[in-house]
Write a protein that holds these residues in place. Structure first.
Motif, PDB file in Angstrom:
ATOM      1  N   ASP A 282       0.842  -1.195   0.000  1.00  0.00           N
ATOM      2  CA  ASP A 282       0.000   0.000   0.000  1.00  0.00           C
ATOM      3  C   ASP A 282       0.880   1.248   0.000  1.00  0.00           C
ATOM      4  O   ASP A 282       2.044   1.210   0.411  1.00  0.00           O
ATOM      5  CB  ASP A 282      -0.916   0.021   1.228  1.00  0.00           C
ATOM      6  CG  ASP A 282      -2.034   1.059   1.104  1.00  0.00           C
ATOM      7  OD1 ASP A 282      -2.422   1.383  -0.038  1.00  0.00           O
ATOM      8  OD2 ASP A 282      -2.520   1.540   2.144  1.00  0.00           O
ATOM      9  N   ARG A 283       0.299   2.340  -0.477  1.00  0.00           N
ATOM     10  CA  ARG A 283       0.943   3.646  -0.408  1.00  0.00           C
ATOM     11  C   ARG A 283      -0.119   4.727  -0.437  1.00  0.00           C
ATOM     12  O   ARG A 283      -1.226   4.519  -0.935  1.00  0.00           O
ATOM     13  CB  ARG A 283       1.949   3.852  -1.541  1.00  0.00           C
ATOM     14  CG  ARG A 283       1.357   3.984  -2.932  1.00  0.00           C
ATOM     15  CD  ARG A 283       2.379   4.528  -3.924  1.00  0.00           C
ATOM     16  NE  ARG A 283       3.620   3.773  -3.975  1.00  0.00           N
ATOM     17  CZ  ARG A 283       4.821   4.320  -4.171  1.00  0.00           C
ATOM     18  NH1 ARG A 283       4.914   5.631  -4.329  1.00  0.00           N
ATOM     19  NH2 ARG A 283       5.888   3.563  -4.230  1.00  0.00           N
ATOM     20  N   MET A 284       0.194   5.881   0.112  1.00  0.00           N
ATOM     21  CA  MET A 284      -0.684   7.031   0.062  1.00  0.00           C
ATOM     22  C   MET A 284       0.157   8.284   0.287  1.00  0.00           C
ATOM     23  O   MET A 284       1.333   8.199   0.659  1.00  0.00           O
ATOM     24  CB  MET A 284      -1.820   6.939   1.090  1.00  0.00           C
ATOM     25  CG  MET A 284      -1.401   6.844   2.539  1.00  0.00           C
ATOM     26  SD  MET A 284      -1.028   8.430   3.345  1.00  0.00           S
ATOM     27  CE  MET A 284      -2.624   9.237   3.251  1.00  0.00           C
ATOM     28  N   SER A 285      -0.439   9.460   0.043  1.00  0.00           N
ATOM     29  CA  SER A 285       0.294  10.707   0.208  1.00  0.00           C
ATOM     30  C   SER A 285      -0.677  11.830   0.542  1.00  0.00           C
ATOM     31  O   SER A 285      -1.900  11.642   0.546  1.00  0.00           O
ATOM     32  CB  SER A 285       1.088  11.040  -1.066  1.00  0.00           C
ATOM     33  OG  SER A 285       0.221  11.153  -2.193  1.00  0.00           O
ATOM     34  N   TRP A 286      -0.125  13.011   0.815  1.00  0.00           N
ATOM     35  CA  TRP A 286      -0.963  14.167   1.135  1.00  0.00           C
ATOM     36  C   TRP A 286      -0.241  15.449   0.768  1.00  0.00           C
ATOM     37  O   TRP A 286       0.979  15.456   0.498  1.00  0.00           O
ATOM     38  CB  TRP A 286      -1.338  14.184   2.614  1.00  0.00           C
ATOM     39  CG  TRP A 286      -0.157  14.284   3.549  1.00  0.00           C
ATOM     40  CD1 TRP A 286       0.478  15.417   3.981  1.00  0.00           C
ATOM     41  CD2 TRP A 286       0.543  13.180   4.129  1.00  0.00           C
ATOM     42  NE1 TRP A 286       1.523  15.102   4.806  1.00  0.00           N
ATOM     43  CE2 TRP A 286       1.583  13.735   4.930  1.00  0.00           C
ATOM     44  CE3 TRP A 286       0.396  11.794   4.088  1.00  0.00           C
ATOM     45  CZ2 TRP A 286       2.468  12.945   5.644  1.00  0.00           C
ATOM     46  CZ3 TRP A 286       1.276  11.010   4.802  1.00  0.00           C
ATOM     47  CH2 TRP A 286       2.294  11.585   5.566  1.00  0.00           C
TER      48      TRP A 286
END
Length: 333
Positions: A282-286
């Motif tokens: 998984d990966r995510m950013s902001w």
């Protein structure tokens, strides 16, 4: 008088206990129209095939309200499947001309599409996606079948029967579920940062030697702990941070050796989760970092003291729209 009241209360408790341990409440609440699909309690309001469509004429329609309750502890993405269970008539079959629409109130969630397409779409891996039901909430889905006025005489004396089933859409691996990176205490903001993981699978997963990487460096989970199926894990580099929150007492808390990266960047950063084999799960950013989604997209920077949280635990489309600004943050929930 008090002794008499006490005797009556004790008698009622005893009767109630006998009633309960003999399955009284279960039998009382059980209905032939209600079925359980995991955490979902579904009332079809009918016994037998949900649809038994026969002798329909052009312009006719039939609606079936289905009540679905999420009896679990987390929000769920609801999906439905339709199955042809019988019917009379040679080709062209009547389901090729019947139209199916699924609504939540006045909002159409599916269709109108032919019943043939409805059966075909139901065969996909996740079935037909409806929407989200929060923990403890319920919704009424209306399944509408219409016989178009334009239909001709080819469909006279033909029929079709169909049943419905329901389920939830979940992921197949541990994912990021909530990130708290913008604390109100500026001087010690890195100390109070935390990350929440969620396990949407049906098995416990050992997190030892899993890694979290941001835009500067990698943090290794050294603790040999398992995240339970359907459970959360709270990660921080300072265990005292949990004195500031009202997370469930039985929450799995894991102290990482070092802070995440060089401290999660408030204005923009990403986190990448890899398992003990080094495989990205998984990966995510902001903020101004858009690398956490496919295609790259903006997950707006959270407001001061807020977190960024996945809208529905375990539901991952790799899109920024999976995430929302959460106030107050909800670690362990």
């Amino acid at each position: 008088m008090k002794k008499r009241i006490l005797r009556i209360i004790i008698l009622l408790l005893l009767v109630g206990a006998v009633f309960y341990f003999n399955g009284g409440f279960e039998k009382l609440l059980k209905s032939p129209t209600v079925q359980a699909f995991g955490d979902l309690i579904v009332d079809f309001h009918t016994v037998g095939p949900i649809f038994n469509l026969t002798n329909m004429k052009p312009g006719d329609s039939e609606t079936k309200p289905i009540d679905v309750t999420n009896n679990g502890s987390v929000s769920r993405i609801i999906a439905a499947r339709g199955t042809r269970t019988g019917g009379i008539g040679l080709d062209p079959k009547i389901e090729t001309v019947l139209n199916v629409t699924i609504k939540d109130g006045s909002t159409a969630l599916y269709g109108p599409k032919s019943m043939t397409d409805f059966f075909s779409d139901s065969l996909s891996q996740d079935g037909i996606l409806l929407n989200t039901i929060n923990a403890g909430d319920h919704k009424t889905y209306n399944f509408l079948v219409e016989f178009p006025t334009s239909a001709n005489n080819l469909y006279q004396a033909k029929s079709v029967t169909a049943d419905l089933s329901f389920g939830t859409i979940t992921g197949n691996n541990v994912v990021f579920n909530e990130v708290y990176y913008i604390d109100t205490k500026k001087k010690t903001r890195f100390k109070y940062q935390w990350i929440e993981l969620y396990n949407p699978t049906r098995q416990d997963i050992r997190l030892k030697n899993w890694t979290i990487t941001d835009n500067s460096r990698t943090t290794v989970i050294r603790s040999d702990k398992k995240i339970k199926a359907g459970g959360f894990a709270l990660l921080s580099d300072d265990g005292t941070v949990w004195k500031l929150w009202n997370e469930p007492k039985n929450s799995l808390k894991i102290k990482v050796v070092k802070k995440f990266g060089n401290g999660l960047d408030v204005d923009g950063d990403h986190v990448v989760l890899k398992n003990s084999s080094g495989i990205e799960v998984d990966r995510m950013s902001w903020g101004n970092d858009i690398s956490g989604f496919t295609p790259p997209a903006v997950n707006p920077k959270a407001a001061l003291g807020h977190s960024t949280e996945r809208q529905t635990p375990g539901f991952d489309t790799d899109a920024a729209s999976d995430w929302v600004d959460r106030n107050p943050p909800t670690p362990g929930n």
